[in-house]
Design an enzyme around this catalytic site. Structure first.
Site, PDB file in Angstrom:
ATOM      1  N   GLU A   1       0.808  -1.227   0.000  1.00  0.00           N
ATOM      2  CA  GLU A   1       0.000   0.000   0.000  1.00  0.00           C
ATOM      3  C   GLU A   1       0.842   1.280   0.000  1.00  0.00           C
ATOM      4  O   GLU A   1       0.409   2.317  -0.492  1.00  0.00           O
ATOM      5  CB  GLU A   1      -0.965   0.007   1.183  1.00  0.00           C
ATOM      6  CG  GLU A   1      -2.092  -1.013   1.074  1.00  0.00           C
ATOM      7  CD  GLU A   1      -1.723  -2.408   1.571  1.00  0.00           C
ATOM      8  OE1 GLU A   1      -0.525  -2.652   1.853  1.00  0.00           O
ATOM      9  OE2 GLU A   1      -2.621  -3.255   1.685  1.00  0.00           O
TER      10      GLU A   1
ATOM     11  N   PHE B   1     -10.947  -8.217  13.591  1.00  0.00           N
ATOM     12  CA  PHE B   1      -9.896  -8.614  12.671  1.00  0.00           C
ATOM     13  C   PHE B   1      -9.637  -7.491  11.665  1.00  0.00           C
ATOM     14  O   PHE B   1     -10.563  -6.948  11.078  1.00  0.00           O
ATOM     15  CB  PHE B   1     -10.303  -9.904  11.929  1.00  0.00           C
ATOM     16  CG  PHE B   1      -9.302 -10.319  10.899  1.00  0.00           C
ATOM     17  CD1 PHE B   1      -8.012 -10.691  11.274  1.00  0.00           C
ATOM     18  CD2 PHE B   1      -9.619 -10.310   9.549  1.00  0.00           C
ATOM     19  CE1 PHE B   1      -7.071 -11.056  10.322  1.00  0.00           C
ATOM     20  CE2 PHE B   1      -8.678 -10.676   8.596  1.00  0.00           C
ATOM     21  CZ  PHE B   1      -7.407 -11.048   8.983  1.00  0.00           C
ATOM     22  N   GLN B   2      -8.376  -7.155  11.490  1.00  0.00           N
ATOM     23  CA  GLN B   2      -7.936  -6.078  10.597  1.00  0.00           C
ATOM     24  C   GLN B   2      -8.597  -4.730  10.930  1.00  0.00           C
ATOM     25  O   GLN B   2      -8.887  -3.940  10.041  1.00  0.00           O
ATOM     26  CB  GLN B   2      -8.156  -6.453   9.128  1.00  0.00           C
ATOM     27  CG  GLN B   2      -7.233  -7.599   8.703  1.00  0.00           C
ATOM     28  CD  GLN B   2      -7.107  -7.759   7.202  1.00  0.00           C
ATOM     29  OE1 GLN B   2      -8.044  -7.501   6.465  1.00  0.00           O
ATOM     30  NE2 GLN B   2      -5.949  -8.201   6.748  1.00  0.00           N
TER      31      GLN B   2
ATOM     32  N   LYS C   1     -17.485  -1.382   6.318  1.00  0.00           N
ATOM     33  CA  LYS C   1     -18.003  -2.333   5.330  1.00  0.00           C
ATOM     34  C   LYS C   1     -19.528  -2.288   5.244  1.00  0.00           C
ATOM     35  O   LYS C   1     -20.098  -2.402   4.159  1.00  0.00           O
ATOM     36  CB  LYS C   1     -17.521  -3.744   5.688  1.00  0.00           C
ATOM     37  CG  LYS C   1     -17.737  -4.738   4.565  1.00  0.00           C
ATOM     38  CD  LYS C   1     -17.013  -6.050   4.814  1.00  0.00           C
ATOM     39  CE  LYS C   1     -17.198  -6.979   3.616  1.00  0.00           C
ATOM     40  NZ  LYS C   1     -16.491  -8.259   3.795  1.00  0.00           N
TER      41      LYS C   1
ATOM     42  N   MET D   1      24.294   9.220   1.659  1.00  0.00           N
ATOM     43  CA  MET D   1      24.143  10.458   2.418  1.00  0.00           C
ATOM     44  C   MET D   1      24.400  10.208   3.902  1.00  0.00           C
ATOM     45  O   MET D   1      24.995  11.049   4.586  1.00  0.00           O
ATOM     46  CB  MET D   1      22.753  11.060   2.201  1.00  0.00           C
ATOM     47  CG  MET D   1      22.629  12.497   2.651  1.00  0.00           C
ATOM     48  SD  MET D   1      23.785  13.601   1.819  1.00  0.00           S
ATOM     49  CE  MET D   1      22.790  14.231   0.475  1.00  0.00           C
TER      50      MET D   1
END
Lengths: 589, 184
Positions: A52, A114-115, A164, A486
């Site tokens: 993502e 969940f999630q 949802k 760097m």
């Protein structure tokens, strides 16, 4: 629309109404209704990413190269948390994004389902605004409002968290009209105060040592802002420098161009900033990479600051003439007022200033000692630049973060806005590869090159798979010095050359890696063969991972060390850099 | 032991704050929407501003507007930033620095529970009268007083109650409004 729609269908309908053609995303349990609705239409094309974070950087590249908002769709929990880096990056660099995150059903919110994660809580401080949609009736308004907020004023990322059950719920879709959209509380100021603009022009007309210091705001204000900047520069005859984010707004081929300023900016730009008598800051924010030591920053100048964000004014540096407004509109007014007073540039009055600038230029601060045996990173970028000029294609450059990024900013030259995509504010390693994917989606026929380092590119390497899947012929030009260059440079300068964990002992074989992903791999370590290898990369119709083995311990110069004002910049031929940072600099730790 | 290995510089330029801090009362008009308080408070913690007192309540029910009164201690430069950063939040309508904009009235309400008997009880009542504190609950061994006023008046009432059997205190935090005919 008379028929009832589900929340998921409303999301797709709103995206269509907003003219969204591409969306970057990754499915998951809570997002499935939206994916189902997307599957049954063909107006919005979905690009399946591999992580993502990649989706958010792709959307940033897409947004930055088109001027349109980038759109992201991710699932709840880990989908949302993985997107956070890209959101923070977009907030720092003022990139318009709309990120739709799915959420567990409303009845499960707060139950550690969940999630589940507190997406609005987590993203509150890394978005311009965010929403949790609790009722389907609010969804159409929120979808359109999110686009308005992301793209107007100082642009930024907006998150819409949709549970949802709201995606499944039926409701009436409507397209709210713009006037009723958003609170009376959200009214970005677009037009600058006329008196302030007039005062600024008056100051400019008396200037003897003026400089334009331009930033990402000019790019964000659209191509017309760059047009007005060019016009104003021509009318006044003043020199122009720019921040990292503003490169391309003013053409690098113009003789008034001074190069980038700041920590790794040119000698002439930094000296001119230090010695100027009138500084005209357009759409930049006096970032600490630009100012160096605040108390020694351009001590004798009157400062004009144009910014659309009132909180940028006087945040870091106190200015004399603040102008709050959109850069394009303010620049257009400046041009108009200047024209109404004179047709002459201040050529004569500022001739001694240009003479001084020429002396600084003669120092050639971007010079470097080339080698016949090893490829110097600067040389590699110069050759890349020369090769792309002959291509007859639009050329877009993205970068990762580190030395290669600064070298790209110094040695690749931009004549147009929106062709340079880099992570400036947040400094996100791993930005460039996915950003290149996003740019290529928006510009399928263009040449899109990610100038990368071997450390950064491994942070989002997996998106090469996305490029292969969608036949996006991005070129990844890795300046491989087997170091986090760097970090190594800072350790060299400031930490007694103790190179704590700034190198990798097991790098992948990038050629084989490219082949494993289904792309092409090229390696080159010989300066004499570099041009041919670059040509091979550019000629290949598909994604290429080009592993350029460069000088391992090259430092990125010029550089303004810590505790130093602009006029104490280190140049490439300085013998011992460590000695330049004095006791006072040490005390600043 | 690693003193000799101290870094010789920093990636950032550090300076010491030299300005004096001031105490200011800000009035913030916001949309009464979920998460607005978290947004405001989060801004203060994210940018390192200190909150002395904060009160919030819906004040215009029809328009769903809430008013937040926040007391901050900061340097003048930071005070300007706080105001601008608050105004930058999408659901924030207006921010007024009441301290900077002229005369204003500041009030706080406290509920104070005092338990005791005998002479202490009589003394408690005499002081409560002097402070115009109302008795809102009484038992044979305790009182709950309601007292309003400037925060320092409440402070002194509480300190007087201390030896007389102070049990507990609850305070609303500051509410403030500008003097004169003009509103926010």
């Amino acid at each position: 629309m008379a028929d009832k729609m589900t929340g998921a269908e409303m999301v797709i309908q709103a995206l269509t109404d907003q003219g969204v053609e591409h969306i970057f995303g990754y499915p998951g349990g809570a997002a499935l209704p939206i994916y189902d609705a997307m599957f049954q239409q063909d107006k919005v094309q979905h690009i399946l990413v591999r992580h993502e974070q990649g989706a958010t950087h792709m959307a940033e590249g897409y947004a930055r190269s088109t001027g349109k908002p980038g759109v992201v769709l991710v699932t709840s929990g880990p989908g949302a948390t993985n997107a956070v880096t890209g959101l923070a990056d977009a907030l720092m660099d003022s990139i318009p994004l709309v990120c739709i995150t799915a959420q567990v059903p409303t009845n499960l919110i707060g139950s550690d389902a969940f999630q589940e994660c507190d997406t609005v809580g987590i993203t509150r401080s890394c978005t311009k605004y965010n929403y949790l949609v609790k009722r389907v009736e609010d969804l159409p308004r929120i979808m359109h409002e999110a686009f308005l907020i992301a793209t107007t004023g100082r642009p930024g990322p907006v998150v819409i968290d949709i549970p949802k059950d709201v995606q499944f719920a039926l409701g009436d879709y409507y397209k709210p009209d713009l006037d009723t959209l958003r609170h009376q509380s959200y009214r970005p100021q677009m037009d600058g105060d006329l008196d302030a603009i007039t005062a600024a022009v008056d100051l400019m007309m008396k200037a003897e040592r003026p400089i334009f210091y331009t930033g990402g705001g000019v790019i964000n204000a659209g191509p017309e802002a760059s047009e007005h900047l060019r016009e104003l520069a021509e009318l006044t005859g003043f020199p122009v420098t720019s921040t990292l984010m503003g490169l391309g707004a003013f053409p690098a081929s113009n003789p008034q161009w001074m190069g980038m300023l700041g920590m790794h900016g040119t000698y002439e730009a930094n000296w001119a900033m230090h010695d100027c008598d009138v500084m005209i800051n357009i759409g930049a924010r006096f970032d600490d990479r630009i100012t160096g030591r605040i108390d020694a920053f351009s001590p004798n100048s009157r400062k004009i600051h144009v910014d659309i964000d009132p909180s940028s004014i006087n945040k870091v540096v106190r200015v004399d003439v603040p102008i709050i407004g959109d850069c394009a509109r303010v620049l257009a007014e400046m041009v108009r007022i200047w024209r109404s007073k004179t047709n002459q540039p201040r050529t004569e009055a500022i001739a001694p200033w240009w003479k001084q600038i020429e002396k600084w230029r003669a120092v050639d601060s971007l010079g470097y000692k080339n080698s016949e045996t090893t490829i110097k990173p600067q040389y590699a970028i110069e050759r890349l630049y020369e090769a792309t000029k002959k291509q007859g294609k639009e050329v877009f450059i993205t970068t990762e973060v580190g030395q290669h990024q600064m070298w790209a900013a110094q040695h690749f030259h931009f004549d147009k806005p929106n062709h340079w995509m880099t992570s400036g504010g947040l400094g996100t390693m791993g930005y460039g590869l996915p950003a290149a994917v996003g740019v290529q989606v928006a510009h399928p026929d263009a040449l899109v090159i990610d100038i990368a380092g071997e450390a950064s590119v491994q942070m989002t390497m997996q998106e090469l798979s996305t490029a292969v899947q969608y036949r996006l012929p991005i070129k990844i030009f890795i300046l491989n010095n087997e170091r986090m260059g760097m970090v190594r440079q800072w350790q060299d300068l400031l930490h007694g050359s103790r190179y704590a964990h700034s190198y990798s002992e097991s790098l992948p074989d990038f050629v084989k890696l490219a082949e494993a992903y289904g792309g092409k791999g090229i390696r080159c370590d010989n300066p004499a063969e570099l041009d041919a290898a670059i040509a091979e990369m550019l000629d290949y119709d598909g994604p290429v991972l080009f592993d350029v083995l460069v000088e391992k311990d090259e430092n990125c110069l010029p550089m303004i060390p810590s505790g130093k004002p602009h006029n104490e910049i280190i140049l490439p031929d300085t013998a011992n850099i460590g000695d330049i940072i004095d006791e006072k600099g040490r005390a600043l730790v | 032991m690693n003193a000799h290995l101290q870094p010789t510089g920093s990636a950032y330029f550090l300076t010491k704050e030299t300005q004096e801090t001031e105490r200011h009362t800000l009035s913030v008009l916001v949309d009464n929407e979920p998460g607005i308080l978290a947004r405001v408070v989060g801004l203060f913690s994210a940018r390192g501003y200190n909150i002395e007192s904060l009160t919030v309540s819906e004040t215009e029910h029809g328009r769903r507007l809430s008013r937040i009164t926040v007391v901050v201690i900061a340097t003048p430069k930071v005070l300007v930033q706080i105001k601008l950063q608050l105004e930058r939040l999408v659901p924030v309508h207006k921010v007024h620095d009441l301290t900077a904009e002229g005369a204003s009235i500041e009030r706080e309400l406290a509920l104070i529970k005092v338990a005791g008997s005998g002479e202490h009880r009589a003394e408690t009542l005499r002081l409560a009268d002097a402070f115009r504190a109302h008795i809102v609950d009484a038992t044979v061994e305790s009182f709950v007083f309601e007292v309003t006023g400037k925060p320092d008046k409440i402070d002194s009432f509480i300190s007087l109650m201390q030896p007389l059997g102070l049990v507990e205190v609850v305070r609303t935090g500051l509410a403030a409004i500008s003097r004169g005919p003009k509103g926010m």
